[in-house]
Design an enzyme around this catalytic site. Structure first.
Site, mmCIF file in Angstrom:
data_model
loop_
_atom_site.group_PDB
_atom_site.id
_atom_site.type_symbol
_atom_site.label_atom_id
_atom_site.label_comp_id
_atom_site.label_asym_id
_atom_site.label_seq_id
_atom_site.Cartn_x
_atom_site.Cartn_y
_atom_site.Cartn_z
ATOM 1 N N SER A 215 0.848 -1.202 0.000
ATOM 2 C CA SER A 215 0.000 0.000 0.000
ATOM 3 C C SER A 215 0.883 1.251 0.000
ATOM 4 C CB SER A 215 -0.873 0.026 1.254
ATOM 5 O OG SER A 215 -1.351 1.346 1.456
ATOM 6 N N HIS B 225 -1.273 -1.223 -4.212
ATOM 7 C CA HIS B 225 -2.527 -0.952 -3.495
ATOM 8 C C HIS B 225 -2.627 0.548 -3.239
ATOM 9 C CE1 HIS B 225 -5.935 -2.159 -0.932
ATOM 10 N NE2 HIS B 225 -5.525 -1.257 -0.064
ATOM 11 N N ASP C 225 -4.694 3.488 -1.590
ATOM 12 C CA ASP C 225 -5.736 3.735 -0.569
ATOM 13 C C ASP C 225 -6.355 5.108 -0.762
ATOM 14 O OD1 ASP C 225 -3.875 1.803 1.724
ATOM 15 O OD2 ASP C 225 -5.930 1.408 1.075
ATOM 16 N N MET D 94 -9.017 7.833 0.118
ATOM 17 C CA MET D 94 -9.843 8.188 1.277
ATOM 18 C C MET D 94 -10.425 9.584 1.068
ATOM 19 S SD MET D 94 -7.461 6.889 4.415
ATOM 20 C CE MET D 94 -6.501 5.369 4.281
ATOM 21 N N HIS E 258 -8.427 0.918 -3.649
ATOM 22 C CA HIS E 258 -9.326 0.639 -2.518
ATOM 23 C C HIS E 258 -10.058 1.937 -2.194
ATOM 24 C CE1 HIS E 258 -9.447 -0.419 2.079
ATOM 25 N NE2 HIS E 258 -10.654 -0.344 1.555
ATOM 26 N N MET F 59 -12.137 4.055 -0.138
ATOM 27 C CA MET F 59 -12.744 4.280 1.174
ATOM 28 C C MET F 59 -13.482 5.624 1.091
ATOM 29 S SD MET F 59 -9.525 2.895 3.365
ATOM 30 C CE MET F 59 -8.429 3.084 1.972
ATOM 31 N N MET G 33 -11.109 -6.456 5.622
ATOM 32 C CA MET G 33 -10.265 -5.529 6.378
ATOM 33 C C MET G 33 -9.868 -6.171 7.702
ATOM 34 S SD MET G 33 -9.803 -2.924 4.504
ATOM 35 C CE MET G 33 -8.966 -1.896 5.693
ATOM 36 N N ASP H 107 -6.260 -6.853 4.415
ATOM 37 C CA ASP H 107 -5.684 -5.512 4.381
ATOM 38 C C ASP H 107 -5.631 -4.887 5.770
ATOM 39 O OD1 ASP H 107 -6.749 -2.485 2.567
ATOM 40 O OD2 ASP H 107 -5.013 -2.923 3.829
#
Ligand code: DX5
Ligand code: ZN
Length: 217
Positions: A8, A33, A35, A37, A66, A68, A138, A177
């Site tokens: 990540s 990966h 992330d 957000m 991913h 979020m 998760m 993850d």
């Protein structure tokens, strides 16, 4: 099943994102990966599709995004244009639109994944198994790197893997993850995960290639 390592980039210096992903590829990572957000679904804000577009030319590795975020469906087209390969979205952000959103990701030519938080029953994504290219469990509450692995994740991984095997999807990609280290990787792999996200463990490593190799179990 092939074990895949998805470092990540949350744990890295975003100012050096291009060289970071080049290094990850050299060191044997399988996915990058990313992330994403939004400061709503989770408190922090990290980056959006622009970061994905910026790192895209620096690696051939699949970009595993991913999301979020709330209303993930409003972002799919931008991630497609940016060059995302996988887009994984949270059950908690979609609830009864999850299947429809996974179909939208697929219709754009990307691979789709469903994600659940540690306090969401695994059964909530059983109906996604046929459609999803990847299922993400998760092992920390989303929002931050460097957290402690939640041990109760192991039986959840076993339950999901056995559901996939019993229902004719033995090779379904199951990603885990959060909080993965060299000391818990063996139990995570034997519980049935085959795609391993690791941020801190990889970016704190003295020898990144060796650590990525060790995370393959
Ligand atoms: C947390 C992210 C994870 C995190 C993993 O919200 O989804 O991908 O970056 O970081 P580590 O491996 O440090 O727990
Ligand atoms: Zn993540």
């Amino acid at each position: 099943m092939k074990i895949k390592i998805a470092p990540s980039i949350l744990a890295s210096d975003f100012a050096k994102a291009g060289e970071t992903v080049e290094k990850l590829e050299k060191c044997g990572a399988d996915y990058v990966h990313c992330d994403v957000m939004d400061g709503n679904f989770v408190p922090p804000i990290t980056f959006g599709h622009q970061m994905v577009a910026n790192i895209r030319p620096h690696t051939k590795l699949p970009l595993d995004c991913h999301l979020m975020v709330l209303h993930p469906e409003t972002h799919f087209e931008e991630f497609k244009k940016a060059g995302a390969d996988y887009v994984t979205i949270h059950y908690e952000a979609c609830k009864n639109n999850l299947i429809e959103n996974l179909q939208k990701i697929k219709s754009l030519g990307m691979k789709c994944g469903a994600v659940i938080n540690p306090d969401t029953p695994v059964e909530k994504i059983f109906d996604c198994v046929p459609l999803a290219d990847m299922l993400l469990i998760m092992s920390v509450f989303p929002g931050y790197g460097g957290q402690k692995f939640i041990e109760e994740t192991l039986p959840r991984l076993e339950k999901l893997r056995s559901f996939c095997v019993k229902n004719g999807y033995p090779d379904k990609e199951i990603e885990v993850d959060g909080g993965i280290t060299e000391s818990n990787i063996d139990s995570v792999l034997s519980a049935g995960a085959n795609v391993i996200v690791a941020g801190s463990t990889v970016f704190r490593a003295a020898d990144m290639a060796k650590t990525i190799g060790r995370l393959r179990g």
